[in-house]
Scaffold this active site. Structure first.
Site, PDB file in Angstrom:
ATOM      1  N   LYS A  91       0.711  -1.190  -0.006  1.00  0.00           N
ATOM      2  CA  LYS A  91      -0.132   0.066   0.048  1.00  0.00           C
ATOM      3  C   LYS A  91       0.820   1.291  -0.053  1.00  0.00           C
ATOM      4  O   LYS A  91       0.440   2.130  -0.616  1.00  0.00           O
ATOM      5  CB  LYS A  91      -0.881  -0.021   1.269  1.00  0.00           C
ATOM      6  CG  LYS A  91      -1.995  -1.165   1.006  1.00  0.00           C
ATOM      7  CD  LYS A  91      -2.759  -1.362   2.333  1.00  0.00           C
ATOM      8  CE  LYS A  91      -3.804  -2.543   2.017  1.00  0.00           C
ATOM      9  NZ  LYS A  91      -4.338  -3.068   3.248  1.00  0.00           N
ATOM     10  N   GLN A 151      -4.140  -1.704   9.251  1.00  0.00           N
ATOM     11  CA  GLN A 151      -3.907  -3.076   8.721  1.00  0.00           C
ATOM     12  C   GLN A 151      -4.490  -4.186   9.710  1.00  0.00           C
ATOM     13  O   GLN A 151      -4.137  -4.105  10.941  1.00  0.00           O
ATOM     14  CB  GLN A 151      -2.655  -3.235   8.514  1.00  0.00           C
ATOM     15  CG  GLN A 151      -2.296  -4.849   7.959  1.00  0.00           C
ATOM     16  CD  GLN A 151      -2.813  -4.632   6.374  1.00  0.00           C
ATOM     17  OE1 GLN A 151      -2.726  -3.523   5.604  1.00  0.00           O
ATOM     18  NE2 GLN A 151      -3.447  -6.023   6.135  1.00  0.00           N
ATOM     19  N   ASP A 170     -10.714   3.856   4.304  1.00  0.00           N
ATOM     20  CA  ASP A 170     -10.526   2.199   4.107  1.00  0.00           C
ATOM     21  C   ASP A 170     -12.343   1.717   4.397  1.00  0.00           C
ATOM     22  O   ASP A 170     -12.647   0.556   4.153  1.00  0.00           O
ATOM     23  CB  ASP A 170      -9.762   1.318   5.168  1.00  0.00           C
ATOM     24  CG  ASP A 170      -9.441  -0.046   4.699  1.00  0.00           C
ATOM     25  OD1 ASP A 170      -9.447  -0.147   3.527  1.00  0.00           O
ATOM     26  OD2 ASP A 170      -9.028  -0.510   5.580  1.00  0.00           O
TER      27      ASP A 170
END
Lengths: 284, 284
Positions: free
Chosen positions: A57, A101, A124
């Site tokens: 990412k 994450q 996200d």
């Protein structure tokens, strides 16, 4: 290629175009404001797969002209410490988007950690506010994989209104939001999952099938309705999706390959939403 | 009654039991803390139906030993004024639950008004936080009508896991949350709505049908699967539900009458959740 073979939905190509557009927007923001869009990535512990995903990412951010700020916390971080670290990022005006994450360790309250992300930085799409916004069709960030699926469907002009869409899987960041987004586009949506008793019967109804279950070749090719659009969001060891690709491709009209279908779109949406967030926070 | 006729699901009786239990809990709270659970009702304008609904809710509160505080605002109230009034209630420690009677006028941003309700006082289950909690199976308040439907299903020992549940309707406070609650109980859930192309085919799959569409006798009796459980959340002029009751009753195993099915449960859940809220806020 015989006429009975499905067209491939090329996620790699669509992701590339999306990232190029995003990079142009990021450059324009930097030029106009002197501020470069910034995504903060938060990693707890050193799980090799998670380390790899975060690195990937960050690399994609760099390619798109997005800064990344990395916060690395030890595996023994408590929920309180993680919430404090994310809250600090939520309050930091130099950070426009936040990615935690996950999964994080089982000793951490992951929901509490997600909720420490300010909704306007939830690029996200993991917070409860983002989930509800998807459910109500309100402005907000979408979960990245479902968002990528919708972009793929649109890029291939798939009609959704009135169609039967079947989502196999009901996770908080994939199956459930994918179903809500499809419902918001007027599909008749069925959620299937591990407790569904006759999965084949349900799959056979699908004009649009989204497989998001994480079991290799779990969906049988013979269950695909002729002409259906098959979106395989699974990614299992050995580069295998959740759908029996060869069998499904004989019946579907459109199908995503694994890899190169849904996967690349997830990061592309993350980057695009980071730039969206920066634009809004910078008042553009 | 012939063997081919469905058993009635008696919402009036279940609501009475629920309100009795709630009244006992309210009395216990008052006895132990000296504070009586309090529901604030907010009414904008003087729409006769809304006035009647609010009065009914206040009467039921009184019967259950719950105080009600009524806030009446003129029809020309702005979004800002309404948000301010609701925010004051959210911050008032004497108020445990808040109900905004809706729909409010079209000049008001109803979502903004709902979001001014503190999640811990959202006993009507209308906020985005409550919606997401229903979606994720987290603690929180449920929308009252879907909550009443779940209580009815449980009272009649309806097995949900692995069953096909079909929800006709997708409103933010009824169809959508009902589907999420059914999904949380492991049903395979299909959402149908005005754009569904073959409603009959979808309804015929339903082991459990929830009709929440607001069209008199919209669901045909002949489409009910033999043995299905039919929940009619519709309430149309002339005391008519969304389901053709006579036709459906010949095929269903269980069915809610209209009136006397889902309707009474909605207020019962509102009262029960107001007492839940008071218990939590008073640290009981």
């Amino acid at each position: 290629m015989s006429t009975s073979t499905a067209r491939l939905m090329d996620g790699t190509a669509l992701a590339r175009r999306t990232v190029e557009e995003t990079a142009a927007r990021a450059a324009e923001i930097t030029r106009r404001t002197g501020t470069t869009p910034c995504l903060a990535t938060v990693l707890v512990g050193a799980d090799p797969a998670s380390v790899t995903y975060v690195k990937m990412k960050q690399n994609r951010c760099a390619q798109a002209g997005i800064r990344s700020r990395h916060v690395e916390l030890p595996a023994e971080t408590t929920t309180e410490e993680l919430v404090a670290a994310i809250t600090a990022l939520s309050e930091d005006p130099e950070v426009h988007g936040i990615l935690l994450q996950h999964p994080v360790g089982p000793h951490i309250d992951e929901r509490a950690a997600f909720e420490a992300i300010a909704p306007e930085k939830d690029v996200d799409g993991v917070t409860m506010a983002s989930f509800a916004a998807m459910g109500f069709g309100l402005p907000g960030f979408v979960s990245c994989t479902p968002g990528g699926i919708m972009r793929l469907l649109d890029a291939y002009d798939v009609e959704l209104s009135g169609k039967r869409a079947v989502v196999v899987g009901r996770s908080a960041i994939l199956g459930k939001p994918a179903g809500l987004l499809l419902l918001g586009r007027d599909a008749t949506v069925t959620y299937c999952h591990s407790r569904t008793t006759d999965l084949s019967a349900a799959v056979r109804e699908a004009d649009v099938l989204v497989a998001a279950v994480g079991k290799p070749r779990f969906i049988k090719g013979e269950d695909i309705k002729p002409g259906a659009v098959v979106i395989d969001a699974g990614y299992n060891p050995g580069n295998v999706g959740d759908v029996d690709f060869d069998g499904a491709a004989e019946r579907a009209s459109l199908i995503t390959p694994v890899p190169g279908g849904v996967g690349p779109m997830t990061i592309a949406v993350l980057l695009a939403q980071t730039v969206d967030a920066a634009e809004r926070q910078l008042g553009l």
